[in-house]
Write a protein that holds these residues in place. Sequence first.
Motif, PDB file in Angstrom:
ATOM      1  N   ILE A  23     104.424  69.580  63.166  1.00 36.27           N
ATOM      2  CA  ILE A  23     102.973  69.731  63.305  1.00 36.27           C
ATOM      3  C   ILE A  23     102.334  68.452  62.807  1.00 36.27           C
ATOM      4  O   ILE A  23     102.612  67.992  61.700  1.00 36.27           O
ATOM      5  CB  ILE A  23     102.471  70.943  62.508  1.00 36.27           C
ATOM      6  N   SER A  66      98.479  66.108  62.704  1.00 36.30           N
ATOM      7  CA  SER A  66      97.023  66.223  62.807  1.00 36.30           C
ATOM      8  C   SER A  66      96.456  64.923  63.351  1.00 36.30           C
ATOM      9  O   SER A  66      96.992  63.840  63.120  1.00 36.30           O
ATOM     10  CB  SER A  66      96.410  66.544  61.446  1.00 36.30           C
ATOM     11  N   LYS A  67      95.376  65.076  64.088  1.00 40.20           N
ATOM     12  CA  LYS A  67      94.645  63.921  64.608  1.00 40.20           C
ATOM     13  C   LYS A  67      93.194  64.086  64.192  1.00 40.20           C
ATOM     14  O   LYS A  67      92.635  65.175  64.283  1.00 40.20           O
ATOM     15  CB  LYS A  67      94.728  63.851  66.130  1.00 40.20           C
ATOM     16  N   TYR A  96      92.328  68.006  64.119  1.00 35.10           N
ATOM     17  CA  TYR A  96      92.883  68.865  65.155  1.00 35.10           C
ATOM     18  C   TYR A  96      94.395  68.816  65.028  1.00 35.10           C
ATOM     19  O   TYR A  96      94.970  67.760  64.779  1.00 35.10           O
ATOM     20  CB  TYR A  96      92.448  68.393  66.544  1.00 35.10           C
ATOM     21  N   TYR A  97      95.056  69.958  65.207  1.00 38.96           N
ATOM     22  CA  TYR A  97      96.494  70.046  64.975  1.00 38.96           C
ATOM     23  C   TYR A  97      97.248  70.232  66.289  1.00 38.96           C
ATOM     24  O   TYR A  97      96.791  70.918  67.190  1.00 38.96           O
ATOM     25  CB  TYR A  97      96.798  71.191  64.008  1.00 38.96           C
ATOM     26  N   TYR A  98      98.433  69.597  66.338  1.00 42.14           N
ATOM     27  CA  TYR A  98      99.282  69.626  67.521  1.00 42.14           C
ATOM     28  C   TYR A  98     100.716  69.910  67.098  1.00 42.14           C
ATOM     29  O   TYR A  98     101.144  69.491  66.017  1.00 42.14           O
ATOM     30  CB  TYR A  98      99.254  68.272  68.242  1.00 42.14           C
ATOM     31  N   ARG A 109     104.406  68.914  68.106  1.00 42.68           N
ATOM     32  CA  ARG A 109     104.968  67.793  68.859  1.00 42.68           C
ATOM     33  C   ARG A 109     106.487  67.776  68.743  1.00 42.68           C
ATOM     34  O   ARG A 109     107.037  67.964  67.671  1.00 42.68           O
ATOM     35  CB  ARG A 109     104.408  66.480  68.322  1.00 42.68           C
ATOM     36  N   GLU A 159     103.922  67.857  73.756  1.00 37.18           N
ATOM     37  CA  GLU A 159     102.922  68.086  72.717  1.00 37.18           C
ATOM     38  C   GLU A 159     102.062  69.264  73.137  1.00 37.18           C
ATOM     39  O   GLU A 159     101.660  69.361  74.295  1.00 37.18           O
ATOM     40  CB  GLU A 159     102.072  66.827  72.526  1.00 37.18           C
ATOM     41  N   ARG A 160     101.789  70.174  72.196  1.00 38.61           N
ATOM     42  CA  ARG A 160     100.964  71.347  72.493  1.00 38.61           C
ATOM     43  C   ARG A 160      99.827  71.426  71.485  1.00 38.61           C
ATOM     44  O   ARG A 160     100.046  71.335  70.282  1.00 38.61           O
ATOM     45  CB  ARG A 160     101.804  72.607  72.433  1.00 38.61           C
ATOM     46  N   TYR A 161      98.616  71.603  71.985  1.00 41.92           N
ATOM     47  CA  TYR A 161      97.431  71.685  71.150  1.00 41.92           C
ATOM     48  C   TYR A 161      97.389  73.029  70.446  1.00 41.92           C
ATOM     49  O   TYR A 161      97.551  74.080  71.066  1.00 41.92           O
ATOM     50  CB  TYR A 161      96.186  71.500  72.017  1.00 41.92           C
ATOM     51  N   LEU A 162      97.198  73.015  69.118  1.00 39.98           N
ATOM     52  CA  LEU A 162      97.110  74.245  68.338  1.00 39.98           C
ATOM     53  C   LEU A 162      95.682  74.593  67.958  1.00 39.98           C
ATOM     54  O   LEU A 162      95.366  75.764  67.792  1.00 39.98           O
ATOM     55  CB  LEU A 162      97.950  74.115  67.061  1.00 39.98           C
TER      56      LEU A 162
END
Length: 68
Positions: free
Chosen positions: A4, A6-7, A14-16, A18, A32-35
Amino acid sequence: MASIISKKVNGQSYYYLRQMARVDGKPKMAWERYLGKAEDIEAAVAGSTAVPERTRHLAFGDLAATWS
């Protein structure tokens, strides 16, 4: 192995999720999946009664059971 990350965009985190893989000896992002935001993830965990979108069933041990 997935991780996991963060950006930060405009001060918001926002967390992804990856997955990295090695291609030609160099690390490359496989997917990569957006959480969502932390609040979105917390709400999803608190109300985790949702049914998964899909499942994968593997036939394991059928042949061993037949032979024994």
